[in-house]
Design a protein around this motif. Sequence first.
Motif, PDB file in Angstrom:
ATOM      1  N   SER A 173       0.834  -1.200   0.000  1.00  0.00           N
ATOM      2  CA  SER A 173       0.000   0.000   0.000  1.00  0.00           C
ATOM      3  C   SER A 173       0.869   1.251   0.000  1.00  0.00           C
ATOM      4  O   SER A 173       1.826   1.356   0.769  1.00  0.00           O
ATOM      5  N   VAL A 174       0.519   2.178  -0.869  1.00  0.00           N
ATOM      6  CA  VAL A 174       1.279   3.421  -1.006  1.00  0.00           C
ATOM      7  C   VAL A 174       0.519   4.590  -0.394  1.00  0.00           C
ATOM      8  O   VAL A 174       1.029   5.317   0.447  1.00  0.00           O
ATOM      9  N   VAL A 175      -0.754   4.772  -0.827  1.00  0.00           N
ATOM     10  CA  VAL A 175      -1.570   5.874  -0.342  1.00  0.00           C
ATOM     11  C   VAL A 175      -3.020   5.562  -0.714  1.00  0.00           C
ATOM     12  O   VAL A 175      -3.276   4.771  -1.631  1.00  0.00           O
ATOM     13  N   THR A 176      -3.953   6.158  -0.019  1.00  0.00           N
ATOM     14  CA  THR A 176      -5.376   6.026  -0.347  1.00  0.00           C
ATOM     15  C   THR A 176      -5.887   7.378  -0.805  1.00  0.00           C
ATOM     16  O   THR A 176      -5.758   8.382  -0.089  1.00  0.00           O
ATOM     17  N   VAL A 177      -6.445   7.402  -2.030  1.00  0.00           N
ATOM     18  CA  VAL A 177      -7.027   8.628  -2.561  1.00  0.00           C
ATOM     19  C   VAL A 177      -8.535   8.557  -2.366  1.00  0.00           C
ATOM     20  O   VAL A 177      -9.137   7.477  -2.433  1.00  0.00           O
ATOM     21  N   VAL A 178      -9.130   9.690  -2.117  1.00  0.00           N
ATOM     22  CA  VAL A 178     -10.572   9.749  -1.859  1.00  0.00           C
ATOM     23  C   VAL A 178     -11.172  10.863  -2.706  1.00  0.00           C
ATOM     24  O   VAL A 178     -10.716  12.010  -2.647  1.00  0.00           O
ATOM     25  N   ALA A 179     -12.213  10.491  -3.514  1.00  0.00           N
ATOM     26  CA  ALA A 179     -12.956  11.472  -4.306  1.00  0.00           C
ATOM     27  C   ALA A 179     -14.366  11.558  -3.757  1.00  0.00           C
ATOM     28  O   ALA A 179     -14.955  10.552  -3.340  1.00  0.00           O
ATOM     29  N   THR A 180     -14.925  12.755  -3.730  1.00  0.00           N
ATOM     30  CA  THR A 180     -16.300  12.962  -3.277  1.00  0.00           C
ATOM     31  C   THR A 180     -17.125  13.510  -4.426  1.00  0.00           C
ATOM     32  O   THR A 180     -16.626  14.237  -5.290  1.00  0.00           O
ATOM     33  N   ASP A 181     -18.437  13.135  -4.439  1.00  0.00           N
ATOM     34  CA  ASP A 181     -19.365  13.565  -5.495  1.00  0.00           C
ATOM     35  C   ASP A 181     -20.534  14.242  -4.811  1.00  0.00           C
ATOM     36  O   ASP A 181     -21.161  13.679  -3.900  1.00  0.00           O
ATOM     37  N   ALA A 182     -20.832  15.445  -5.215  1.00  0.00           N
ATOM     38  CA  ALA A 182     -21.880  16.236  -4.568  1.00  0.00           C
ATOM     39  C   ALA A 182     -23.278  15.769  -4.925  1.00  0.00           C
ATOM     40  O   ALA A 182     -24.265  16.247  -4.341  1.00  0.00           O
ATOM     41  N   ASP A 183     -23.424  14.856  -5.883  1.00  0.00           N
ATOM     42  CA  ASP A 183     -24.759  14.367  -6.239  1.00  0.00           C
ATOM     43  C   ASP A 183     -25.335  13.523  -5.116  1.00  0.00           C
ATOM     44  O   ASP A 183     -24.640  13.144  -4.168  1.00  0.00           O
ATOM     45  N   ASP A 184     -26.659  13.202  -5.275  1.00  0.00           N
ATOM     46  CA  ASP A 184     -27.401  12.499  -4.237  1.00  0.00           C
ATOM     47  C   ASP A 184     -26.936  11.045  -4.165  1.00  0.00           C
ATOM     48  O   ASP A 184     -27.115  10.277  -5.119  1.00  0.00           O
ATOM     49  N   PRO A 185     -26.324  10.637  -3.041  1.00  0.00           N
ATOM     50  CA  PRO A 185     -25.851   9.252  -2.938  1.00  0.00           C
ATOM     51  C   PRO A 185     -26.983   8.250  -2.749  1.00  0.00           C
ATOM     52  O   PRO A 185     -26.782   7.052  -2.886  1.00  0.00           O
ATOM     53  N   THR A 186     -28.207   8.731  -2.434  1.00  0.00           N
ATOM     54  CA  THR A 186     -29.333   7.817  -2.198  1.00  0.00           C
ATOM     55  C   THR A 186     -30.165   7.580  -3.444  1.00  0.00           C
ATOM     56  O   THR A 186     -31.118   6.790  -3.404  1.00  0.00           O
ATOM     57  N   TYR A 187     -29.803   8.247  -4.502  1.00  0.00           N
ATOM     58  CA  TYR A 187     -30.631   8.137  -5.707  1.00  0.00           C
ATOM     59  C   TYR A 187     -29.754   7.748  -6.891  1.00  0.00           C
ATOM     60  O   TYR A 187     -28.814   8.463  -7.254  1.00  0.00           O
ATOM     61  N   GLY A 188     -30.019   6.635  -7.463  1.00  0.00           N
ATOM     62  CA  GLY A 188     -29.297   6.201  -8.638  1.00  0.00           C
ATOM     63  C   GLY A 188     -27.818   5.996  -8.357  1.00  0.00           C
ATOM     64  O   GLY A 188     -27.391   5.714  -7.249  1.00  0.00           O
ATOM     65  N   ASN A 189     -26.994   6.147  -9.391  1.00  0.00           N
ATOM     66  CA  ASN A 189     -25.549   5.928  -9.317  1.00  0.00           C
ATOM     67  C   ASN A 189     -24.745   7.204  -9.513  1.00  0.00           C
ATOM     68  O   ASN A 189     -23.548   7.158  -9.772  1.00  0.00           O
ATOM     69  N   SER A 190     -25.430   8.343  -9.379  1.00  0.00           N
ATOM     70  CA  SER A 190     -24.748   9.608  -9.677  1.00  0.00           C
ATOM     71  C   SER A 190     -23.552   9.853  -8.766  1.00  0.00           C
ATOM     72  O   SER A 190     -22.615  10.555  -9.147  1.00  0.00           O
ATOM     73  N   ALA A 191     -23.591   9.322  -7.537  1.00  0.00           N
ATOM     74  CA  ALA A 191     -22.495   9.576  -6.587  1.00  0.00           C
ATOM     75  C   ALA A 191     -21.672   8.333  -6.322  1.00  0.00           C
ATOM     76  O   ALA A 191     -20.808   8.340  -5.439  1.00  0.00           O
ATOM     77  N   ARG A 192     -21.916   7.261  -7.066  1.00  0.00           N
ATOM     78  CA  ARG A 192     -21.138   6.035  -6.869  1.00  0.00           C
ATOM     79  C   ARG A 192     -19.896   6.090  -7.755  1.00  0.00           C
ATOM     80  O   ARG A 192     -19.993   6.110  -8.987  1.00  0.00           O
ATOM     81  N   VAL A 193     -18.723   6.146  -7.086  1.00  0.00           N
ATOM     82  CA  VAL A 193     -17.458   6.442  -7.765  1.00  0.00           C
ATOM     83  C   VAL A 193     -16.614   5.179  -7.847  1.00  0.00           C
ATOM     84  O   VAL A 193     -16.578   4.371  -6.917  1.00  0.00           O
ATOM     85  N   VAL A 194     -15.935   5.019  -8.981  1.00  0.00           N
ATOM     86  CA  VAL A 194     -14.906   3.996  -9.122  1.00  0.00           C
ATOM     87  C   VAL A 194     -13.620   4.680  -9.565  1.00  0.00           C
ATOM     88  O   VAL A 194     -13.640   5.730 -10.209  1.00  0.00           O
ATOM     89  N   TYR A 195     -12.475   4.071  -9.160  1.00  0.00           N
ATOM     90  CA  TYR A 195     -11.169   4.660  -9.422  1.00  0.00           C
ATOM     91  C   TYR A 195     -10.435   3.850 -10.482  1.00  0.00           C
ATOM     92  O   TYR A 195     -10.579   2.622 -10.571  1.00  0.00           O
ATOM     93  N   SER A 196      -9.630   4.577 -11.238  1.00  0.00           N
ATOM     94  CA  SER A 196      -8.763   3.927 -12.220  1.00  0.00           C
ATOM     95  C   SER A 196      -7.487   4.739 -12.334  1.00  0.00           C
ATOM     96  O   SER A 196      -7.446   5.913 -11.941  1.00  0.00           O
ATOM     97  N   ILE A 197      -6.431   4.127 -12.848  1.00  0.00           N
ATOM     98  CA  ILE A 197      -5.146   4.807 -12.991  1.00  0.00           C
ATOM     99  C   ILE A 197      -4.929   5.125 -14.461  1.00  0.00           C
ATOM    100  O   ILE A 197      -5.034   4.265 -15.336  1.00  0.00           O
ATOM    101  N   LEU A 198      -4.712   6.398 -14.740  1.00  0.00           N
ATOM    102  CA  LEU A 198      -4.496   6.837 -16.118  1.00  0.00           C
ATOM    103  C   LEU A 198      -3.015   6.869 -16.459  1.00  0.00           C
ATOM    104  O   LEU A 198      -2.640   6.563 -17.588  1.00  0.00           O
ATOM    105  N   GLU A 199      -2.194   7.282 -15.525  1.00  0.00           N
ATOM    106  CA  GLU A 199      -0.752   7.322 -15.733  1.00  0.00           C
ATOM    107  C   GLU A 199      -0.072   6.731 -14.510  1.00  0.00           C
ATOM    108  O   GLU A 199      -0.488   6.995 -13.381  1.00  0.00           O
ATOM    109  N   GLY A 200       0.980   5.972 -14.727  1.00  0.00           N
ATOM    110  CA  GLY A 200       1.707   5.351 -13.635  1.00  0.00           C
ATOM    111  C   GLY A 200       1.798   3.850 -13.759  1.00  0.00           C
ATOM    112  O   GLY A 200       2.391   3.181 -12.915  1.00  0.00           O
ATOM    113  N   GLN A 201       1.182   3.312 -14.821  1.00  0.00           N
ATOM    114  CA  GLN A 201       1.312   1.875 -15.077  1.00  0.00           C
ATOM    115  C   GLN A 201       2.624   1.628 -15.831  1.00  0.00           C
ATOM    116  O   GLN A 201       3.112   2.523 -16.507  1.00  0.00           O
ATOM    117  N   PRO A 202       3.198   0.484 -15.726  1.00  0.00           N
ATOM    118  CA  PRO A 202       2.722  -0.703 -14.974  1.00  0.00           C
ATOM    119  C   PRO A 202       3.270  -0.749 -13.557  1.00  0.00           C
ATOM    120  O   PRO A 202       3.247  -1.801 -12.935  1.00  0.00           O
TER     121      PRO A 202
END
Length: 643
Positions: A173-202
């Motif tokens: 483990s290196v670090v934990t990044v956290v993103a927040t979404d201001a949309d309603d987390p109780t409605y739909g998937n607007s605030a459900r976040v998934v992470y991916s790495i764009l640069e830094g592979q492999p």
Amino acid sequence: LSFSLSPSPLFLPLPPSFLPLHFPLPSLSPSPPPLSFSFFLIGSNYQLRSWVWNQFFVLEEYMGDEPLYVGKLHSDVDKGEGQVKYVLNGEGATSIFTIDENTGDIHATKRLDREEQPYYTLRAQARHRHTNLPVEPESEFVIKVQDINDNEPKFLDGPYSARVPEMSPVGTSVVTVVATDADDPTYGNSARVVYSILEGQPYFSVEPRTGVVRTALPNMDREAREQYLLVIQAKDMVGQMGGLSGTTSVTVTLTDVNDNPPHFSRKSYQFSVPESLPVATTVAKVKALDSDVGPNAEMEYRIVDGDGLGLFRITPDPDTQEGLITLQKGLDFETKSSYTLRVEASNRNIDLRFLSLGPFSDTATVRLNVQNVDEPPVFSSPFSKMVISEEATVGTTIGTIFAHDPDSTNSPIRYSIDRNTDLERFFNIDATTGVISTAKPLDREVNAVHNITIFATEILDPLQVGKGVVLITVTDINDNAPVFAIEYETYLCESARPGQVIETISAVDRDQPQSGHRFFFSLTAEAAGNLNFTLRDNKDNTASVLTKRGGFQRRHQNVYRLPVLIMDNGSPALSSTNTLSIRVCDCDPDGIPQSCGSENSMLSAGLSTGALIAILACILTLLGITTDPGLIPVLSGVGHHCK
């Protein structure tokens, strides 16, 4: 009657007399949830209100040209004759929401943002148009702003910096990044976040749901690359097409571990060392290289072999990590012209995980060539001690010193005395042989020790001068007779009785015999038979003076002089006669002298007429009354006594 709107149930009690409510369904993205209604009859003889409404929905961020229709209010009191008007109060009434007072239609006139305000609480009334009296009680209802996916995820703590040890295993483990979404987390998937790495592979990876960044490659080497810049993306809608995204950067620095052994850049070194260097001088520097940094690059050095063991030592420089070879003993080109050392460098802090990579040490050979230097003469002993008796005659030999030229030239030596250490020139030295002799009589009582410096100068090169020190101790002979230890003032009371001790005397002698002083006291032959006093030797270097009779009177004689003979135990023995003056005094009952003499008694004590005149002249001079010209010759003759 009640109905539910999936996935969030809504319960709206509706009376049978209430006309149907009309409200638009919210626009749902990406696809609307299934909508179902369930109607239940609540009781049969239920006392019903005239009209009621419940929750309305309005879509946020509506950008149309016309006001957005929210819903419709209607009362069964309204028969369509235009006698009822509808009134709206509460949050946003008139400024955001309007109602048609005739039809009860509600519209939103402004674009709404759920993230600013998720719902509005309003109050509605039906009033008689002409009397303005309420025809229905005031009721409260809620207009809820329905969420749309209009906010991208944000990394509020970014950009990030992290450190991880090099050579870490995959998945560290290196670090934990956290993103927040201001949309309603109780409605739909607007605030459900998934992470991916764009640069830094492999090199690194990120866990899609937790945002934990981990190492993805084994054996990442800080010495090859120390820093990495990662770009991490967070996307809402669970990463589906059409979702919004945000990015942050993570700077990962690999920290050092001791995974590199030290090594010398060369296997052999050669240095030249002048033979004149003093002890503790650094004569050479070697350095083992280490790709690690900090404590992992700290070195220890030691000499493991060679012919210079004990003559040289090697220690690390804490700042440069060099091995400093220092001199422990003096060098002599004529004795040995070169030395060979085998030195070892090793890491001070070993990481046991990497011992399999090989020994964390290295060796090199160091050759030290001694350079010949024209050295000054060297005394066989830099500090010599000699002894001479104070009775030695001029020209007596005290001792001999020797110096030689340590160089191969072996230049002849000329000796001399540093006269700054022999200002009175008590000694001479033979320039060729180094024999030291007396040049003047010596007196131990004046100077018992002479500390002189001898120069040894090369005849072939007068600039080469060596120095030696000779300490000459003068031994004692018995050439000083003992004398009274002090100048005694002895008083005798007129009431003294026979056999009374009136004085205890002691002696001093400038000589210092090895066995110590032993003094013998007696009266001289002339005084031995006197009827007034006697002397008793106490055998402890003191003697007591005693009276032989009583009845001493000042008017008959006020001063007695007693000659005392003092002899030492030297070989030959020396003696001296010392006179003890005894003054007769009138004493109190405790034996304390009260009055001890007059002008007559002073005369009896041995003061001459001339001495009395001198004393009188001094007194007159001090009083300023010397006006008689006849006294001037006398006073001038004795003036020195006043001084």
